[in-house]
Design an enzyme around this catalytic site. Structure first.
Site, PDB file in Angstrom:
ATOM      1  N   ASN A 209       0.856  -1.193   0.000  1.00 24.53           N
ATOM      2  CA  ASN A 209       0.000   0.000   0.000  1.00 24.53           C
ATOM      3  C   ASN A 209       0.887   1.237   0.000  1.00 24.53           C
ATOM      4  O   ASN A 209       2.005   1.186   0.511  1.00 24.53           O
ATOM      5  CB  ASN A 209      -0.844   0.044   1.271  1.00 24.53           C
ATOM      6  CG  ASN A 209      -2.003  -0.918   1.222  1.00 24.53           C
ATOM      7  OD1 ASN A 209      -2.503  -1.254   0.156  1.00 24.53           O
ATOM      8  ND2 ASN A 209      -2.434  -1.363   2.383  1.00 24.53           N
ATOM      9  N   ASP A 278      -4.887  -5.804   2.581  1.00 23.50           N
ATOM     10  CA  ASP A 278      -6.027  -6.666   2.901  1.00 23.50           C
ATOM     11  C   ASP A 278      -5.868  -8.069   2.307  1.00 23.50           C
ATOM     12  O   ASP A 278      -6.441  -9.025   2.811  1.00 23.50           O
ATOM     13  CB  ASP A 278      -7.320  -6.033   2.373  1.00 23.50           C
ATOM     14  CG  ASP A 278      -7.732  -4.844   3.226  1.00 23.50           C
ATOM     15  OD1 ASP A 278      -7.561  -4.921   4.463  1.00 23.50           O
ATOM     16  OD2 ASP A 278      -8.205  -3.840   2.669  1.00 23.50           O
ATOM     17  N   LYS A 288      12.502 -16.000  -8.593  1.00 22.05           N
ATOM     18  CA  LYS A 288      11.993 -14.837  -9.319  1.00 22.05           C
ATOM     19  C   LYS A 288      11.197 -15.294 -10.541  1.00 22.05           C
ATOM     20  O   LYS A 288      11.677 -16.131 -11.321  1.00 22.05           O
ATOM     21  CB  LYS A 288      13.179 -13.969  -9.758  1.00 22.05           C
ATOM     22  CG  LYS A 288      12.748 -12.686 -10.398  1.00 22.05           C
ATOM     23  CD  LYS A 288      13.946 -11.856 -10.827  1.00 22.05           C
ATOM     24  CE  LYS A 288      13.469 -10.705 -11.680  1.00 22.05           C
ATOM     25  NZ  LYS A 288      14.561 -10.039 -12.380  1.00 22.05           N
ATOM     26  N   PRO A 305      -5.425 -11.364   7.759  1.00 23.80           N
ATOM     27  CA  PRO A 305      -6.235 -11.117   8.947  1.00 23.80           C
ATOM     28  C   PRO A 305      -6.459  -9.629   9.150  1.00 23.80           C
ATOM     29  O   PRO A 305      -5.593  -8.816   8.795  1.00 23.80           O
ATOM     30  CB  PRO A 305      -5.378 -11.686  10.088  1.00 23.80           C
ATOM     31  CG  PRO A 305      -3.991 -11.753   9.537  1.00 23.80           C
ATOM     32  CD  PRO A 305      -4.121 -11.943   8.063  1.00 23.80           C
ATOM     33  N   ASP A 306      -7.597  -9.253   9.704  1.00 26.72           N
ATOM     34  CA  ASP A 306      -7.840  -7.855  10.077  1.00 26.72           C
ATOM     35  C   ASP A 306      -7.328  -7.696  11.514  1.00 26.72           C
ATOM     36  O   ASP A 306      -7.972  -8.130  12.477  1.00 26.72           O
ATOM     37  CB  ASP A 306      -9.335  -7.528   9.976  1.00 26.72           C
ATOM     38  CG  ASP A 306      -9.593  -6.037  10.195  1.00 26.72           C
ATOM     39  OD1 ASP A 306      -8.897  -5.430  11.029  1.00 26.72           O
ATOM     40  OD2 ASP A 306     -10.494  -5.497   9.536  1.00 26.72           O
ATOM     41  N   ILE A 307      -6.180  -7.092  11.621  1.00 32.01           N
ATOM     42  CA  ILE A 307      -5.485  -7.031  12.918  1.00 32.01           C
ATOM     43  C   ILE A 307      -6.294  -6.222  13.932  1.00 32.01           C
ATOM     44  O   ILE A 307      -6.484  -6.636  15.084  1.00 32.01           O
ATOM     45  CB  ILE A 307      -4.070  -6.413  12.737  1.00 32.01           C
ATOM     46  CG1 ILE A 307      -3.286  -7.239  11.710  1.00 32.01           C
ATOM     47  CG2 ILE A 307      -3.329  -6.351  14.066  1.00 32.01           C
ATOM     48  CD1 ILE A 307      -1.953  -6.631  11.302  1.00 32.01           C
ATOM     49  N   LYS A 337     -17.163   2.210   9.523  1.00 34.67           N
ATOM     50  CA  LYS A 337     -15.949   1.447   9.848  1.00 34.67           C
ATOM     51  C   LYS A 337     -15.765   1.335  11.355  1.00 34.67           C
ATOM     52  O   LYS A 337     -15.369   0.298  11.871  1.00 34.67           O
ATOM     53  CB  LYS A 337     -14.744   2.128   9.201  1.00 34.67           C
ATOM     54  CG  LYS A 337     -13.621   1.185   8.892  1.00 34.67           C
ATOM     55  CD  LYS A 337     -12.612   1.797   7.945  1.00 34.67           C
ATOM     56  CE  LYS A 337     -12.880   1.417   6.492  1.00 34.67           C
ATOM     57  NZ  LYS A 337     -11.860   1.884   5.577  1.00 34.67           N
ATOM     58  N   LYS A 341     -15.728  -2.341  13.073  1.00 34.43           N
ATOM     59  CA  LYS A 341     -14.531  -2.843  13.771  1.00 34.43           C
ATOM     60  C   LYS A 341     -14.765  -2.945  15.275  1.00 34.43           C
ATOM     61  O   LYS A 341     -13.951  -3.519  15.990  1.00 34.43           O
ATOM     62  CB  LYS A 341     -13.338  -1.921  13.504  1.00 34.43           C
ATOM     63  CG  LYS A 341     -13.036  -1.731  12.030  1.00 34.43           C
ATOM     64  CD  LYS A 341     -11.700  -2.296  11.624  1.00 34.43           C
ATOM     65  CE  LYS A 341     -11.472  -2.066  10.134  1.00 34.43           C
ATOM     66  NZ  LYS A 341     -10.375  -2.820   9.580  1.00 34.43           N
TER      67      LYS A 341
END
Ligand code: CTP
Length: 400
Positions: A209, A278, A288, A305-307, A337, A341
């Site tokens: 990201n 994600d 390579k 995983p969504d930490i 959100k 969460k």
């Protein structure tokens, strides 16, 4: 105006780095401080009192027997009203004098007679810094409660390379500003994630990201300044670790998750600033990948995983703070959100206005609604966020 109303005595001792103290004086004044400069005689050989006088807008003092002080009690008067004494550069000789309690010139006398904290920014040759005597003095001074800014390692004016360079004026200024932050979070333990994650495709390629890590590092620093113990789990970024913060480097979301899992239990507040990927490639190639004759390729991805969601769902979860960088519909996305969460506080911004920049314009969302922080440097935004967290903790808010 981070130092508005603060009264600082800026001491200069003899050393080439004294020219940098002129810039420090300017920075302190610009930040709103009232700066009184006191120089040793040798400092005045490196930079003139006139320079300091022009930059601080105040008289500069050198001599213990200066006739401008009518009752010869200058050593008390000149430091009595000060909130902080900063000596930059602080020579090896000056450190030795302070460690021994010697008072044989105006600056050392003021330092000995002080009622306020003392911050030293050492500057000297590497061998001087490493000498047994200076090591001993530094230890004594630290035990006496004297604060240190640096030194840093690098090229030295004498041509040698090593430890002993004075910190840059901006770094010293930042430490001074940090020192004046209210200790709202003394005794609290923070866990902060920052930066991007990198999800390997093969040994030389990753999916990641866009994230500079600056916001997360600013949060870690602001929490530390407010007196918290801070562990920073950081994705790959090229940023300096904030003073007093324990940093753990990771690359992938899985590694970040592992480190957070291992550390969540002992902490009071978890701030998830990292831009966690994600998804990750289902299988990273061992070698390579060669492009060969192919015209395109498909990488099969799986969920990471969504930490943050995991942390917030734990029994006895710490106070969890999420971040959301959105590209549109900020308020609606942020509110959704926060609920999804299961966290008490979420800081949101428009990504296109913050990415890579030193500035941000966060809005905080909690159960009471939206709290816009205005636009400003990320560190300033982080300090406001930390103050908001402290206030919520004081009012007894726990997770959810
Ligand atoms: N986060 C996390 N683990 C992930 C993804 C996100 O801990 N795998 C955290 C981020 O650190 C941030 C918050 O969740 O604090 C929101 O991240 P964001 O990417 O904006 O949200 P997502 O949950 O990924 O939602 P979406 O992709 O639908 O916007």
């Amino acid at each position: 105006m981070t130092l508005k109303g603060k009264k600082i005595l800026l001491g200069l001792t003899g050393g080439v780095a004294a020219y940098k103290a002129a810039e420090l004086a300017r920075g302190l004044v610009k930040a709103g401080a009232n700066v009184r400069a006191v120089m040793t005689k040798s400092a005045a050989k490196f930079v003139t009192p006139t320079t300091l006088q022009a930059l601080t807008g105040q008289e500069v003092w050198i001599d213990l027997w200066d006739k401008r002080v009518p009752d010869a009690m200058g050593h008390i008067e000149l430091s009595r009203d000060r909130d902080l004494i900063v000596v930059a550069p602080a020579s090896a000789n000056f450190m030795a004098k302070v460690a021994q309690g010697l008072a044989d010139d105006l600056l050392s006398t003021l330092v000995l007679a002080r009622r306020c904290p003392l911050l030293l920014a050492p500057a000297m040759n590497v061998e001087m810094w490493q000498s047994a005597a200076t090591r001993r003095n530094a230890k004594t001074l630290a035990a006496d409660g004297v604060l240190f800014a640096g030194p840093a390692a690098g090229d030295q004016a004498c041509g040698e390379v090593g430890m002993g360079r004075m910190l840059e004026p901006g770094q010293i200024l930042a430490l001074i500003e940090g020192g004046f932050q209210p200790k709202r979070l003394a005794g609290k333990r923070f866990l902060v994630t920052a930066g991007p994650t990198e999800e390997p495709i093969d040994p030389v390629r990753v999916i990641t990201n866009s994230s500079s890590g600056k916001m997360g590092y600013a949060v870690a620093r602001a929490a530390r300044e407010a007196g918290a113990g801070v562990v920073l789990v950081s994705g790959p970024v090229a940023l300096e670790t904030p003073e007093g913060v324990q940093r753990i480097n990771v690359r992938s979301a899985a590694q970040m998750f592992g480190e957070v899992k291992a550390r969540l239990k002992g902490c009071d507040v978890f701030v998830s600033v990292a831009a966690v990927a994600d998804f990750r490639p289902k299988k990273a190639a061992r070698q390579k990948i060669k492009k060969g004759e192919r015209e395109g390729m498909v990488i099969e991805m799986e969920r990471n995983p969504d930490i943050l969601a995991w942390a917030a769902a734990q029994k006895n979860a710490p106070f969890c703070v999420g971040f959301a960088a959105e590209s549109e519909n900020l308020a609606a996305n942020a509110k959704a959100k926060r609920r999804k969460k299961g966290i008490p506080l979420l800081a949101a911004n428009l990504a296109q206005k913050a990415l890579g920049s030193d500035e941000n314009a966060l809005t905080l969302y909690d159960e009471r609604g939206a709290h816009p922080l205005g636009r400003g440097p990320k560190l300033e935004q982080a300090r406001k966020l930390v103050a908001h967290v402290a206030a919520m903790l004081r009012s007894g808010k726990k997770a959810r």
